[in-house]
Design a protein around this motif. Structure first.
Motif, PDB file in Angstrom:
ATOM      1  N   ASP A  90      -5.144 -34.626 -28.124  1.00  0.00           N
ATOM      2  CA  ASP A  90      -3.974 -34.605 -28.704  1.00  0.00           C
ATOM      3  C   ASP A  90      -4.121 -33.552 -29.872  1.00  0.00           C
ATOM      4  O   ASP A  90      -3.081 -32.773 -30.092  1.00  0.00           O
ATOM      5  CB  ASP A  90      -3.490 -35.879 -29.128  1.00  0.00           C
ATOM      6  CG  ASP A  90      -3.034 -36.946 -28.049  1.00  0.00           C
ATOM      7  OD1 ASP A  90      -3.069 -36.421 -26.805  1.00  0.00           O
ATOM      8  OD2 ASP A  90      -2.786 -38.088 -28.286  1.00  0.00           O
ATOM      9  N   ASP A  91      -4.943 -33.784 -30.673  1.00  0.00           N
ATOM     10  CA  ASP A  91      -5.153 -32.771 -31.819  1.00  0.00           C
ATOM     11  C   ASP A  91      -5.381 -31.349 -31.171  1.00  0.00           C
ATOM     12  O   ASP A  91      -4.634 -30.457 -31.935  1.00  0.00           O
ATOM     13  CB  ASP A  91      -6.465 -33.069 -32.753  1.00  0.00           C
ATOM     14  CG  ASP A  91      -6.071 -34.376 -33.582  1.00  0.00           C
ATOM     15  OD1 ASP A  91      -5.027 -34.817 -33.508  1.00  0.00           O
ATOM     16  OD2 ASP A  91      -6.977 -34.881 -34.000  1.00  0.00           O
TER      17      ASP A  91
ATOM     18  N   LEU B 118      -4.647 -38.548 -36.658  1.00  0.00           N
ATOM     19  CA  LEU B 118      -4.393 -38.569 -35.254  1.00  0.00           C
ATOM     20  C   LEU B 118      -2.960 -38.166 -35.066  1.00  0.00           C
ATOM     21  O   LEU B 118      -2.312 -38.660 -35.613  1.00  0.00           O
ATOM     22  CB  LEU B 118      -5.038 -39.740 -34.471  1.00  0.00           C
ATOM     23  CG  LEU B 118      -6.425 -40.115 -34.427  1.00  0.00           C
ATOM     24  CD1 LEU B 118      -6.926 -41.237 -33.976  1.00  0.00           C
ATOM     25  CD2 LEU B 118      -7.400 -39.094 -33.689  1.00  0.00           C
TER      26      LEU B 118
ATOM     27  N   GLU C 252      -4.930 -47.065 -37.872  1.00  0.00           N
ATOM     28  CA  GLU C 252      -4.050 -46.290 -37.724  1.00  0.00           C
ATOM     29  C   GLU C 252      -2.677 -47.030 -37.830  1.00  0.00           C
ATOM     30  O   GLU C 252      -1.482 -46.213 -38.190  1.00  0.00           O
ATOM     31  CB  GLU C 252      -4.183 -45.658 -35.871  1.00  0.00           C
ATOM     32  CG  GLU C 252      -5.077 -45.135 -35.844  1.00  0.00           C
ATOM     33  CD  GLU C 252      -5.571 -44.947 -34.236  1.00  0.00           C
ATOM     34  OE1 GLU C 252      -5.920 -43.674 -33.800  1.00  0.00           O
ATOM     35  OE2 GLU C 252      -5.309 -45.778 -33.369  1.00  0.00           O
TER      36      GLU C 252
END
Length: 188
Positions: free
Chosen positions: A13-14, A76, A159
């Protein structure tokens, strides 16, 4: 036989977010496809109103698009996305000053779900889902949010803490209290 070197892992994703920040539109499309279903389910579960969830879903993705230039890989992408969702939900509840009741036709809509199993099994599964939904609705908002983020989104305590703005131990405590309440409500 395929070449092992050509079998690459899909980008994270990053990396996709960074590519999109640099102008790669297909990177955004991949991010959107990866996260749209889970985000939408999270919103529907929190809002219990699909029309409102649709509106908020669009608003959150619009905020992602608007904020992309300022995105930094400090957290994230998932954490960043759900932090935007959390803030948008908080804005909504602050403006509404209450949680709306479930839609009047919720039972009717749930009953219309087509299931190939027998009517007895369907009724049993419906009752289990309904009991779980009622138990989730009985939880305080903060506890329900951490349960949904942990179980449905499979996020870590850290998270969830980053999304909700509280420490890991607070998340852990909320999760523990929520699970105890769910056990009590589901196993009288």
């Amino acid at each position: 036989m395929p070449d092992i070197a050509s079998q690459q892992e899909p980008p994270g994703d990053d990396a996709l977010m960074q590519a999109w920040v640099e102008g790669d539109v297909t990177a955004f499309e991949t991010l959107y496809r990866r996260h749209r279903d889970k985000l939408y389910r999270f919103l529907v579960r929190q809002l219990r109103n699909s029309a409102l969830a649709d509106e908020m879903f669009q608003d959150i993705w619009q905020r992602v698009i608007t904020a992309r230039a300022g995105w930094q890989p400090d957290a994230l992408f998932t954490t960043w996305l759900y932090r935007i969702a959390h803030n948008r939900l908080a804005d909504h509840w602050r403006a509404a000053q209450h949680r709306p009741p479930p839609p009047e036709d919720a039972d009717l809509r749930t009953a219309r779900i087509v299931d190939p199993d027998s009517p007895e099994r369907q009724l049993s599964q419906f009752e289990q889902r309904r009991q779980l939904q009622l138990a989730l609705e009985a939880l305080p908002e903060e506890q329900r949010e951490v349960v949904l983020l942990r179980l449905e989104q499979e996020l870590t305590l850290e998270e969830i803490g980053a999304i909700t703005g509280v420490g890991r131990e607070t998340v852990k405590s909320r999760l523990r209290y929520a699970m105890d309440k769910l056990r009590t409500l589901l196993n009288p």
